[in-house]
Design a protein around this motif. Structure first.
Motif, PDB file in Angstrom:
ATOM      1  N   SER A 135     -38.013  35.284   9.942  1.00 51.32           N
ATOM      2  CA  SER A 135     -36.625  34.464   8.907  1.00 51.32           C
ATOM      3  C   SER A 135     -35.937  36.052   8.038  1.00 51.32           C
ATOM      4  O   SER A 135     -36.622  36.443   7.094  1.00 51.32           O
ATOM      5  N   CYS A 136     -34.981  35.553   7.810  1.00 45.85           N
ATOM      6  CA  CYS A 136     -34.487  36.508   6.532  1.00 45.85           C
ATOM      7  C   CYS A 136     -32.819  36.564   6.999  1.00 45.85           C
ATOM      8  O   CYS A 136     -32.352  35.460   7.179  1.00 45.85           O
ATOM      9  N   ARG A 137     -32.366  36.599   5.529  1.00 45.75           N
ATOM     10  CA  ARG A 137     -30.862  36.143   5.593  1.00 45.75           C
ATOM     11  C   ARG A 137     -30.068  37.674   5.448  1.00 45.75           C
ATOM     12  O   ARG A 137     -30.628  38.829   5.087  1.00 45.75           O
ATOM     13  N   MET A 138     -29.251  37.607   6.728  1.00 48.54           N
ATOM     14  CA  MET A 138     -28.099  38.788   6.146  1.00 48.54           C
ATOM     15  C   MET A 138     -26.620  38.097   6.251  1.00 48.54           C
ATOM     16  O   MET A 138     -25.922  37.323   6.236  1.00 48.54           O
ATOM     17  N   ILE A 139     -25.790  38.753   5.773  1.00 46.28           N
ATOM     18  CA  ILE A 139     -24.714  39.162   6.292  1.00 46.28           C
ATOM     19  C   ILE A 139     -23.633  38.773   7.177  1.00 46.28           C
ATOM     20  O   ILE A 139     -24.268  40.119   8.210  1.00 46.28           O
ATOM     21  N   TYR A 140     -22.538  38.748   7.415  1.00 49.22           N
ATOM     22  CA  TYR A 140     -22.163  38.405   8.216  1.00 49.22           C
ATOM     23  C   TYR A 140     -20.374  38.350   8.266  1.00 49.22           C
ATOM     24  O   TYR A 140     -19.862  37.679   7.296  1.00 49.22           O
ATOM     25  N   LEU A 141     -20.173  38.315   9.625  1.00 50.87           N
ATOM     26  CA  LEU A 141     -18.505  37.597   9.480  1.00 50.87           C
ATOM     27  C   LEU A 141     -17.972  37.566  10.954  1.00 50.87           C
ATOM     28  O   LEU A 141     -18.830  38.329  12.567  1.00 50.87           O
ATOM     29  N   ASP A 142     -17.049  36.454  10.745  1.00 50.57           N
ATOM     30  CA  ASP A 142     -17.263  35.376  12.707  1.00 50.57           C
ATOM     31  C   ASP A 142     -16.350  36.331  13.026  1.00 50.57           C
ATOM     32  O   ASP A 142     -15.640  37.130  12.821  1.00 50.57           O
ATOM     33  N   GLN A 143     -15.843  36.390  14.425  1.00 55.70           N
ATOM     34  CA  GLN A 143     -15.222  37.289  14.823  1.00 55.70           C
ATOM     35  C   GLN A 143     -14.196  37.080  16.323  1.00 55.70           C
ATOM     36  O   GLN A 143     -15.219  36.405  16.770  1.00 55.70           O
ATOM     37  N   ASP A 144     -13.377  37.533  16.790  1.00 60.23           N
ATOM     38  CA  ASP A 144     -13.302  37.583  17.644  1.00 60.23           C
ATOM     39  C   ASP A 144     -13.605  38.316  18.553  1.00 60.23           C
ATOM     40  O   ASP A 144     -14.594  39.792  18.194  1.00 60.23           O
ATOM     41  N   PHE A 145     -14.228  38.275  20.210  1.00 62.07           N
ATOM     42  CA  PHE A 145     -14.653  39.372  20.984  1.00 62.07           C
ATOM     43  C   PHE A 145     -14.022  39.223  22.565  1.00 62.07           C
ATOM     44  O   PHE A 145     -13.392  38.509  22.544  1.00 62.07           O
ATOM     45  N   LYS A 146     -14.057  40.144  22.889  1.00 66.02           N
ATOM     46  CA  LYS A 146     -12.738  40.693  23.324  1.00 66.02           C
ATOM     47  C   LYS A 146     -13.914  41.621  25.037  1.00 66.02           C
ATOM     48  O   LYS A 146     -13.596  42.133  25.682  1.00 66.02           O
ATOM     49  N   TYR A 147     -15.134  42.104  24.629  1.00 60.01           N
ATOM     50  CA  TYR A 147     -16.068  42.468  25.627  1.00 60.01           C
ATOM     51  C   TYR A 147     -15.701  44.293  25.181  1.00 60.01           C
ATOM     52  O   TYR A 147     -16.121  45.070  26.296  1.00 60.01           O
ATOM     53  N   ASP A 148     -15.173  44.493  24.493  1.00 61.57           N
ATOM     54  CA  ASP A 148     -15.258  45.991  24.010  1.00 61.57           C
ATOM     55  C   ASP A 148     -15.972  46.544  23.119  1.00 61.57           C
ATOM     56  O   ASP A 148     -16.384  45.795  21.699  1.00 61.57           O
ATOM     57  N   TYR A 149     -17.421  46.659  23.590  1.00 66.26           N
ATOM     58  CA  TYR A 149     -17.949  46.728  22.497  1.00 66.26           C
ATOM     59  C   TYR A 149     -18.541  47.787  21.462  1.00 66.26           C
ATOM     60  O   TYR A 149     -18.369  47.503  20.305  1.00 66.26           O
ATOM     61  N   MET A 150     -17.836  48.925  22.477  1.00 62.75           N
ATOM     62  CA  MET A 150     -17.718  49.777  21.034  1.00 62.75           C
ATOM     63  C   MET A 150     -17.214  49.861  19.470  1.00 62.75           C
ATOM     64  O   MET A 150     -17.495  49.798  18.161  1.00 62.75           O
ATOM     65  N   ASP A 151     -16.046  48.628  19.768  1.00 63.47           N
ATOM     66  CA  ASP A 151     -15.582  48.518  19.192  1.00 63.47           C
ATOM     67  C   ASP A 151     -15.867  47.099  17.895  1.00 63.47           C
ATOM     68  O   ASP A 151     -15.407  47.066  17.056  1.00 63.47           O
ATOM     69  N   SER A 152     -16.761  46.539  18.747  1.00 56.76           N
ATOM     70  CA  SER A 152     -17.714  45.521  17.668  1.00 56.76           C
ATOM     71  C   SER A 152     -18.328  45.613  17.517  1.00 56.76           C
ATOM     72  O   SER A 152     -19.150  45.113  15.800  1.00 56.76           O
ATOM     73  N   ILE A 153     -19.396  47.233  17.326  1.00 57.31           N
ATOM     74  CA  ILE A 153     -20.807  47.533  17.218  1.00 57.31           C
ATOM     75  C   ILE A 153     -19.801  48.858  16.404  1.00 57.31           C
ATOM     76  O   ILE A 153     -20.634  48.134  15.002  1.00 57.31           O
TER      77      ILE A 153
END
Length: 278
Positions: A135-153
């Motif tokens: 278990s650990c805590r991470m910073i996060y952000l909710d986003q839309d996903f458009k199956y563009d992996y490069m843009d997502s990563i």
């Protein structure tokens, strides 16, 4: 003072392990001047007493002081000047230490991911296994996903968000999908991107990751074929009579950040498993 009691600049170079160039520069800066300069030859001569300043100069240099700062110390200034200068230097070096620590962790964590990916590829580690995620805590952000992996990563919005929090990230990008079945069917439109931070975050800016058992499987190759690994995990869970959650995690070990060859991408797919089916 007799010339026989003095050391020539060549002898000082030998005794003190200092170049003639450095000795001349120290003279120019006024921190180590010769006791005598020959009128005829221009040769510089130093007394033993003067040379006792050399170990002090080397120590101050080792401690990060500039030549200009050393001058006041060598002149036998007051304790208050030492106290102020040393306190300022401590603060300066602590800031440098923090910055170097940040850089070192970033590079080391990236190196570890490269070594992990290399081990996975060389040994063709792509079978399903059960593992516990600490278990650990991470910073996060909710986003839309458009199956563009490069843009997502390689995520500009997420990068800007991290910067707005005056923080820095390290380790792999991890994306949580609410339903891996929707993702497999091309219907997933939401994601949660997360990553470890180097500096401490506010509790409200982080989310808990791990603290559970997962079915894990490495996917080697393009993200466009990652459905194959999801099917492998699903079939494995059904065969071994495990329940599993709808949500899933993709941990990008190596990707566009490291190589342009998609065949060398390594992604760890994880699905939280539940109790044994009867």
């Amino acid at each position: 003072m007799r010339e026989s009691d003095l050391y020539s600049i060549g002898k000082v170079e030998e005794l003190c392990n200092l170049s003639k160039k450095a000795l001349r520069y120290y003279d120019k800066m006024g921190i180590l001047s010769p006791d005598k300069v020959s009128d005829e030859s221009g040769y510089r001569y130093y007394s033993k007493k003067t040379l006792l300043s050399v170990p002090m100069i080397k120590y101050y240099k080792q401690s990060g002081f500039k030549l200009e700062e050393m001058k006041a110390f060598l002149e036998g200034t007051s304790y208050s000047v030492f106290e102020k200068s040393f306190r300022n230097k401590i603060d300066e070096l602590k800031a440098e230490e923090s910055e170097i620590g940040l850089k070192l962790k970033s590079i080391k964590d990236w190196y570890d991911l490269i070594m992990e990916a290399q081990t996975v590829i060389e040994n063709e580690i792509n079978e399903v296994s059960i593992k516990y995620i600490d278990s650990c805590r991470m910073i996060y952000l909710d986003q839309d996903f458009k199956y563009d992996y490069m843009d997502s990563i390689i995520n500009i919005e997420f990068t800007n968000y991290i910067e707005s929090k005056s923080n820095a990230i390290t380790g792999p990008v991890i994306i949580k999908f609410p339903s891996f079945k929707d993702k497999m069917n091309g219907k997933c439109n939401k994601m949660k991107i997360m990553q470890e931070t180097i500096l401490k975050c506010k509790e409200c800016e982080t989310i808990e990751y791990g603290g559970c058992m997962v079915a894990s499987c490495y996917h080697i190759g393009s993200h466009e074929t990652i459905n194959e690994t999801y099917k492998k995990i699903s079939n494995w869970a059904d065969k071994n009579k495990y329940t599993y959650e709808e949500s899933s995690y993709e941990r990008y070990v190596t990707d566009y950040w490291t190589t342009k060859n998609a065949d060398k991408f390594v992604t760890e797919v994880m699905v939280k498993i539940g109790k044994y089916k009867k």
